[in-house]
Design a protein around this motif. Sequence first.
Motif, short mmCIF file in Angstrom:
data_model
loop_
_atom_site.label_atom_id
_atom_site.label_comp_id
_atom_site.label_asym_id
_atom_site.label_seq_id
_atom_site.Cartn_x
_atom_site.Cartn_y
_atom_site.Cartn_z
N VAL A 110 -64.48 59.22 -73.70
CA VAL A 110 -65.68 60.02 -73.99
C VAL A 110 -66.33 60.55 -72.73
O VAL A 110 -66.64 61.75 -72.63
CB VAL A 110 -66.68 59.18 -74.81
N MET A 111 -66.55 59.71 -71.75
CA MET A 111 -67.25 60.14 -70.53
C MET A 111 -66.44 61.19 -69.78
O MET A 111 -66.98 62.18 -69.28
CB MET A 111 -67.54 58.94 -69.63
N GLY A 112 -65.15 60.98 -69.69
CA GLY A 112 -64.30 61.97 -69.04
C GLY A 112 -64.29 63.29 -69.79
O GLY A 112 -64.30 64.36 -69.17
N THR A 113 -64.29 63.22 -71.13
CA THR A 113 -64.31 64.44 -71.93
C THR A 113 -65.59 65.23 -71.70
O THR A 113 -65.56 66.45 -71.54
CB THR A 113 -64.16 64.10 -73.42
N LEU A 114 -66.73 64.55 -71.70
CA LEU A 114 -68.01 65.23 -71.45
C LEU A 114 -68.03 65.83 -70.05
O LEU A 114 -68.55 66.95 -69.86
CB LEU A 114 -69.16 64.25 -71.62
N LEU A 115 -67.46 65.12 -69.08
CA LEU A 115 -67.37 65.67 -67.74
C LEU A 115 -66.48 66.90 -67.72
O LEU A 115 -66.78 67.89 -67.03
CB LEU A 115 -66.83 64.60 -66.78
N GLY A 116 -65.39 66.87 -68.47
CA GLY A 116 -64.52 68.04 -68.56
C GLY A 116 -65.22 69.24 -69.16
O GLY A 116 -65.06 70.37 -68.70
N VAL A 117 -66.04 69.00 -70.19
CA VAL A 117 -66.82 70.08 -70.80
C VAL A 117 -67.77 70.69 -69.77
O VAL A 117 -67.86 71.92 -69.63
CB VAL A 117 -67.62 69.57 -72.01
N LEU A 118 -68.48 69.84 -69.04
CA LEU A 118 -69.43 70.33 -68.05
C LEU A 118 -68.73 71.08 -66.92
O LEU A 118 -69.23 72.10 -66.44
CB LEU A 118 -70.24 69.16 -67.48
N PHE A 119 -67.58 70.58 -66.50
CA PHE A 119 -66.85 71.23 -65.40
C PHE A 119 -66.44 72.65 -65.78
O PHE A 119 -66.67 73.60 -65.03
CB PHE A 119 -65.62 70.41 -65.04
N VAL A 120 -65.86 72.80 -66.97
CA VAL A 120 -65.45 74.13 -67.42
C VAL A 120 -66.67 75.02 -67.64
O VAL A 120 -66.68 76.19 -67.25
CB VAL A 120 -64.61 74.03 -68.70
N ALA A 121 -67.72 74.46 -68.26
CA ALA A 121 -68.92 75.25 -68.57
C ALA A 121 -69.60 75.75 -67.30
O ALA A 121 -69.98 76.93 -67.20
CB ALA A 121 -69.89 74.41 -69.38
N VAL A 122 -69.75 74.87 -66.33
CA VAL A 122 -70.41 75.26 -65.08
C VAL A 122 -69.56 76.27 -64.31
O VAL A 122 -70.09 77.23 -63.73
CB VAL A 122 -70.70 74.02 -64.22
N ALA A 143 -61.93 73.08 -76.54
CA ALA A 143 -62.02 71.66 -76.85
C ALA A 143 -60.85 70.88 -76.26
O ALA A 143 -61.02 69.82 -75.67
CB ALA A 143 -62.09 71.47 -78.37
N LEU A 144 -59.63 71.42 -76.42
CA LEU A 144 -58.46 70.73 -75.88
C LEU A 144 -58.48 70.72 -74.36
O LEU A 144 -58.05 69.73 -73.74
CB LEU A 144 -57.19 71.40 -76.40
N SER A 145 -58.95 71.80 -73.75
CA SER A 145 -59.06 71.84 -72.28
C SER A 145 -59.95 70.72 -71.79
O SER A 145 -59.61 69.99 -70.84
CB SER A 145 -59.61 73.19 -71.82
N ALA A 146 -61.11 70.55 -72.44
CA ALA A 146 -62.04 69.49 -72.04
C ALA A 146 -61.44 68.11 -72.29
O ALA A 146 -61.60 67.19 -71.46
CB ALA A 146 -63.35 69.65 -72.80
#
Length: 341
Positions: free
Chosen positions: A288-300, A270-273
């Motif tokens: 918010v938008m940057g955080t969601l992008l961070g989640v997707l970047f790490v997940a992908v 969570a903190l990484s994202a």
Amino acid sequence: MTTTTNRRPTSGEAAAVPPRGRPELLGFLEKYALAVLFVLLCLYFSMSGATAGTFPTMANLRNVLGSESVIAVAALASIVPLTCGQFDLSVGAVIGLASIVTGSAAATHHLPVIVAVFLGILSGAVIGTFNGWLVAHRGVNALIATLGTSTLVAGLVSLYTKNQILSVGIPDSLINLGSGQTLGVPRTLYALVLVAALVYYLLRHTPYGRYLASVGASPTSARLVGLNVSRMILSSFVLSGALSGVAGVLLLARAGTANPQVGPGFTLAALSAAFLGATAIRPGTFNVMGTLLGVLFVAVSVNGLVLAGAADWVEPTFNGAALLVAVTLSTAIARRRAGRT
């Protein structure tokens, strides 16, 4: 003898304009570099021989979006106190607690699902209130307070469950929320979109969000203009705890079991994202938008590496590296922007 005077150019005269290409390019890279890297990463895994047959499929996309909804909600929970200048290291432990509370209420005590879900979210809000009280009213450092709370909560969860996984009696309606689809989209994604919209509106379009940012920028200045700094800090932790409770409910729904060992592992992701998100879209601020992008970047990134045959140590290593890089970049961006003013 001639004299010269400085005068402003008239509307019909051409004024000398300094070249702006480089600053504009730097500004673009600050905002969208992570998005560009994300697209390039998707293209690479889609065309790489080891992952081309599995990565770009709808089944894999649904799996990533469904699985990462929990982390995304946890990351959104994290950015509320971060906006206020505080860390919440208890996010993962609260997720585990809410999962256990919800599962136990529904399966062991046979309460209605809606009541069990409410209790799970409420348990998160209670822990958030305790964190906020320690930080805002007792002056305890947020890192120490939330780390201590995280350890305490994890211990109490272990005591209550005796380290046993709760898997029997979880209501089908709750499991269907986590594993089912509507219009081909995982249902957990709808929950994520709702949470993201609420947090976005709260932080960007309400006085409360602006007050949080003011406290995060300078508590002293915020206090001088009449803001109740202690109340703002307390409320940020309450919201973080409640949203972590939502993530715990989604975790239970997604897994179909309540595992007392799982929750704390979500804090780092969570903190990484959240910090990756602070380097994108609105650089230097948690958004918010940057955080969601961070989640997707790490997940992908992790998903592609796993499909390529990477070992189990890749995911925690990547999350740790992403957090270090994200904190470094967000700090550098914040200093650079402070130097402009």
